[in-house]
Design an enzyme around this catalytic site. Structure first.
Site, PDB file in Angstrom:
ATOM      1  N   SER A 292      23.382  24.689  65.963  1.00 35.13           N
ATOM      2  CA  SER A 292      23.585  26.069  65.510  1.00 35.13           C
ATOM      3  C   SER A 292      24.420  26.876  66.492  1.00 35.13           C
ATOM      4  CB  SER A 292      22.240  26.767  65.327  1.00 35.13           C
ATOM      5  OG  SER A 292      22.461  28.156  65.118  1.00 35.13           O
TER       6      SER A 292
ATOM      7  N   LYS B 284      14.514  27.801  54.932  1.00 34.86           N
ATOM      8  CA  LYS B 284      14.754  29.119  54.330  1.00 34.86           C
ATOM      9  C   LYS B 284      13.769  29.449  53.198  1.00 34.86           C
ATOM     10  CE  LYS B 284      19.609  29.304  55.627  1.00 34.86           C
ATOM     11  NZ  LYS B 284      20.993  29.610  55.246  1.00 34.86           N
TER      12      LYS B 284
ATOM     13  N   ASP C 245      23.101  35.716  53.843  1.00 36.93           N
ATOM     14  CA  ASP C 245      24.160  34.727  53.598  1.00 36.93           C
ATOM     15  C   ASP C 245      25.184  35.246  52.570  1.00 36.93           C
ATOM     16  OD1 ASP C 245      23.179  32.781  55.364  1.00 36.93           O
ATOM     17  OD2 ASP C 245      21.807  31.979  53.855  1.00 36.93           O
TER      18      ASP C 245
ATOM     19  N   ALA D   8      23.651  26.837  49.979  1.00 35.84           N
ATOM     20  CA  ALA D   8      24.821  27.679  50.236  1.00 35.84           C
ATOM     21  C   ALA D   8      25.441  28.126  48.908  1.00 35.84           C
ATOM     22  CB  ALA D   8      25.838  26.902  51.072  1.00 35.84           C
TER      23      ALA D   8
ATOM     24  N   THR E 165      26.214  15.712  41.532  1.00 36.55           N
ATOM     25  CA  THR E 165      25.010  15.472  40.734  1.00 36.55           C
ATOM     26  C   THR E 165      24.903  16.624  39.725  1.00 36.55           C
ATOM     27  OG1 THR E 165      24.040  14.594  42.754  1.00 36.55           O
ATOM     28  CG2 THR E 165      22.529  14.977  40.917  1.00 36.55           C
TER      29      THR E 165
ATOM     30  N   TYR F 297      33.146  25.190  58.557  1.00 34.91           N
ATOM     31  CA  TYR F 297      33.925  25.759  59.669  1.00 34.91           C
ATOM     32  C   TYR F 297      34.147  24.777  60.820  1.00 34.91           C
ATOM     33  CZ  TYR F 297      29.236  26.716  61.404  1.00 34.91           C
ATOM     34  OH  TYR F 297      27.936  26.582  61.803  1.00 34.91           O
TER      35      TYR F 297
HETATM   36  P1  ATR Z   1      23.365  23.420  51.620  1.00 34.04           P
HETATM   37  O1  ATR Z   1      21.989  23.980  51.520  1.00 34.04           O
HETATM   38  O2  ATR Z   1      24.053  23.655  52.944  1.00 34.04           O
HETATM   39  O3  ATR Z   1      24.235  23.839  50.474  1.00 34.04           O
HETATM   40  P2  ATR Z   1      22.705  20.830  50.471  1.00 34.04           P
HETATM   41  O4  ATR Z   1      21.607  21.441  49.691  1.00 34.04           O
HETATM   42  O5  ATR Z   1      22.434  19.529  51.166  1.00 34.04           O
HETATM   43  O6  ATR Z   1      23.218  21.814  51.615  1.00 34.04           O
HETATM   44  O7  ATR Z   1      23.983  20.681  49.526  1.00 34.04           O
HETATM   45  C1  ATR Z   1      25.062  19.901  49.863  1.00 34.04           C
HETATM   46  C2  ATR Z   1      26.080  19.909  48.707  1.00 34.04           C
HETATM   47  O8  ATR Z   1      27.170  19.055  49.068  1.00 34.04           O
HETATM   48  C3  ATR Z   1      25.511  19.384  47.397  1.00 34.04           C
HETATM   49  O9  ATR Z   1      26.103  20.070  46.333  1.00 34.04           O
HETATM   50  C4  ATR Z   1      25.982  17.917  47.421  1.00 34.04           C
HETATM   51  O10 ATR Z   1      26.113  17.326  46.150  1.00 34.04           O
HETATM   52  P3  ATR Z   1      24.850  16.565  45.468  1.00 34.04           P
HETATM   53  O11 ATR Z   1      23.985  17.650  44.898  1.00 34.04           O
HETATM   54  O12 ATR Z   1      25.471  15.699  44.433  1.00 34.04           O
HETATM   55  O13 ATR Z   1      24.164  15.798  46.568  1.00 34.04           O
HETATM   56  C5  ATR Z   1      27.342  18.071  48.036  1.00 34.04           C
HETATM   57  N1  ATR Z   1      27.814  16.803  48.602  1.00 34.04           N
HETATM   58  C6  ATR Z   1      27.390  16.220  49.754  1.00 34.04           C
HETATM   59  N2  ATR Z   1      28.044  15.053  49.960  1.00 34.04           N
HETATM   60  C7  ATR Z   1      28.875  14.882  48.889  1.00 34.04           C
HETATM   61  C8  ATR Z   1      29.826  13.872  48.510  1.00 34.04           C
HETATM   62  N3  ATR Z   1      30.045  12.780  49.277  1.00 34.04           N
HETATM   63  N4  ATR Z   1      30.522  14.050  47.361  1.00 34.04           N
HETATM   64  C9  ATR Z   1      30.335  15.146  46.593  1.00 34.04           C
HETATM   65  N5  ATR Z   1      29.446  16.139  46.902  1.00 34.04           N
HETATM   66  C10 ATR Z   1      28.723  16.006  48.031  1.00 34.04           C
END
Ligand code: ATR
Length: 285
Positions: A22, A73, A109, A139, A161, A226
């Site tokens: 962080s 969170k 956020d 996010a 997904t 970032y």
């Molecule tokens: P945060 O709370 O920071 O948003 P998260 O809940 O882990 O973190 O979400 C990560 C996002 O990145 C999700 O939308 C994830 O897609 P999935 O829901 O399909 O897992 C997306 N993401 C991570 N790796 C990915 C990849 N290789 N290709 C496409 N999407 C990806």
């Protein structure tokens, strides 16, 4: 505001698991020094199986408040006696503070996302239309809400997904639509703004490779990532002369209301602060 009786030092910090990455301590410590506040801001690693107990005895830790990062969170939201409107809507908070023994929570956020664009791309929301948000995690939830609050409609949620995109769209209801990745070329044709909230493009992860050619020439492209600052999608946007905004500003701006709440001073997001954090990020190579 509570103070440490022995030292009068105002202590705040960030809780998460893991929390070592962080940059919030770099930001808040900069402001503490800049404004001459008798305060401190540290990292507190709290494993998931201890978060409920940690928050349940918040006043034992000698903190006036703290930030909350992944994966806590939602747990922080649940532990609060009182939550601001955005936090109630998103069912997640990233800022906590104690007031007369009661634990208060807020979500900054969405504010950080908006304040960053307001500073980096003035007038970006003058003609809100369709928005495309890539990703459907925590996010994305804050960003979708933020875009709605400025009148963007519809907000298309595109996710690997698709079920997660559907459940986020159902959470917000009218105005959001869920899509699988292959819908992107069509959606980009009418998008005023595209925001990456996935972890794609982040150091150590695969790059985010999408063809921005269908985007109108007035579109804005923003990334929540970032590290690195200049991701491949931002490079592609600049190559097309589109306005491109990196994710560091969102991090800097989300810290403003937290700092103001704990230390009683609204801090400024300046070029100097940004350079200070960029220098710290570069230590990781
Ligand atoms: P945060 O709370 O920071 O948003 P998260 O809940 O882990 O973190 O979400 C990560 C996002 O990145 C999700 O939308 C994830 O897609 P999935 O829901 O399909 O897992 C997306 N993401 C991570 N790796 C990915 C990849 N290789 N290709 C496409 N999407 C990806």
């Amino acid at each position: 505001m509570t103070t440490d009786a022995k030292t009068a030092l105002l202590r705040a910090g960030i809780i998460g698991w893991p929390v070592g990455h962080s940059r919030s301590p770099v930001i808040h410590s900069y402001w503490i020094a800049r404004y001459g506040i008798d305060g401190a801001y540290d990292r507190y690693g709290v494993p998931p199986d201890q978060i409920e107990a940690f928050l349940g005895r918040f006043s034992d830790h000698g903190l006036i408040g703290c930030n909350v990062t992944l994966p806590h969170k939602q747990a922080a939201f649940a532990a609060c006696d009182d939550v601001d409107e955005v936090g109630r809507t998103l069912e997640a908070v990233n800022t906590l503070w104690l007031d007369e023994g009661r634990l208060h929570g807020a979500n900054t956020d969405a504010y950080g996302f908006l304040a960053n664009l307001d500073q980096a791309a003035k007038g970006w929301d003058k003609n809100p239309g369709a928005a495309v948000v890539l990703g459907a995690g925590g996010a994305a939830r804050a960003i979708v809400w933020a875009l709605f609050s400025r009148g963007f409609d519809p907000v298309h949620i595109v996710n690997r997904t698709v079920e997660k995109a559907e459940s986020l769209a159902a959470f917000f209801g009218t105005g959001t639509r869920a899509h699988a990745w292959d819908a992107l070329p069509g959606l980009l044709q009418t998008a005023n703004i595209v925001v990456n909230s996935t972890s794609l493009g982040m150091a150590g992860n695969p790059p985010l490779e999408i063809d921005l050619a269908p985007l109108p020439e007035t579109s804005l492209v923003a990334d929540a990532v970032y590290v690195p600052l200049e991701t491949s999608i931002l490079k592609a946007a600049r190559a097309r002369d589109l306005v491109a905004v990196d994710g560091l500003g969102m991090l800097l701006h989300q810290a403003v209301p937290s700092f103001a709440k704990w230390f009683g001073k609204v801090p400024e997001v300046t070029d100097e602060l940004r350079a200070h954090v960029v220098a710290d990020l570069s230590k990781d190579g």
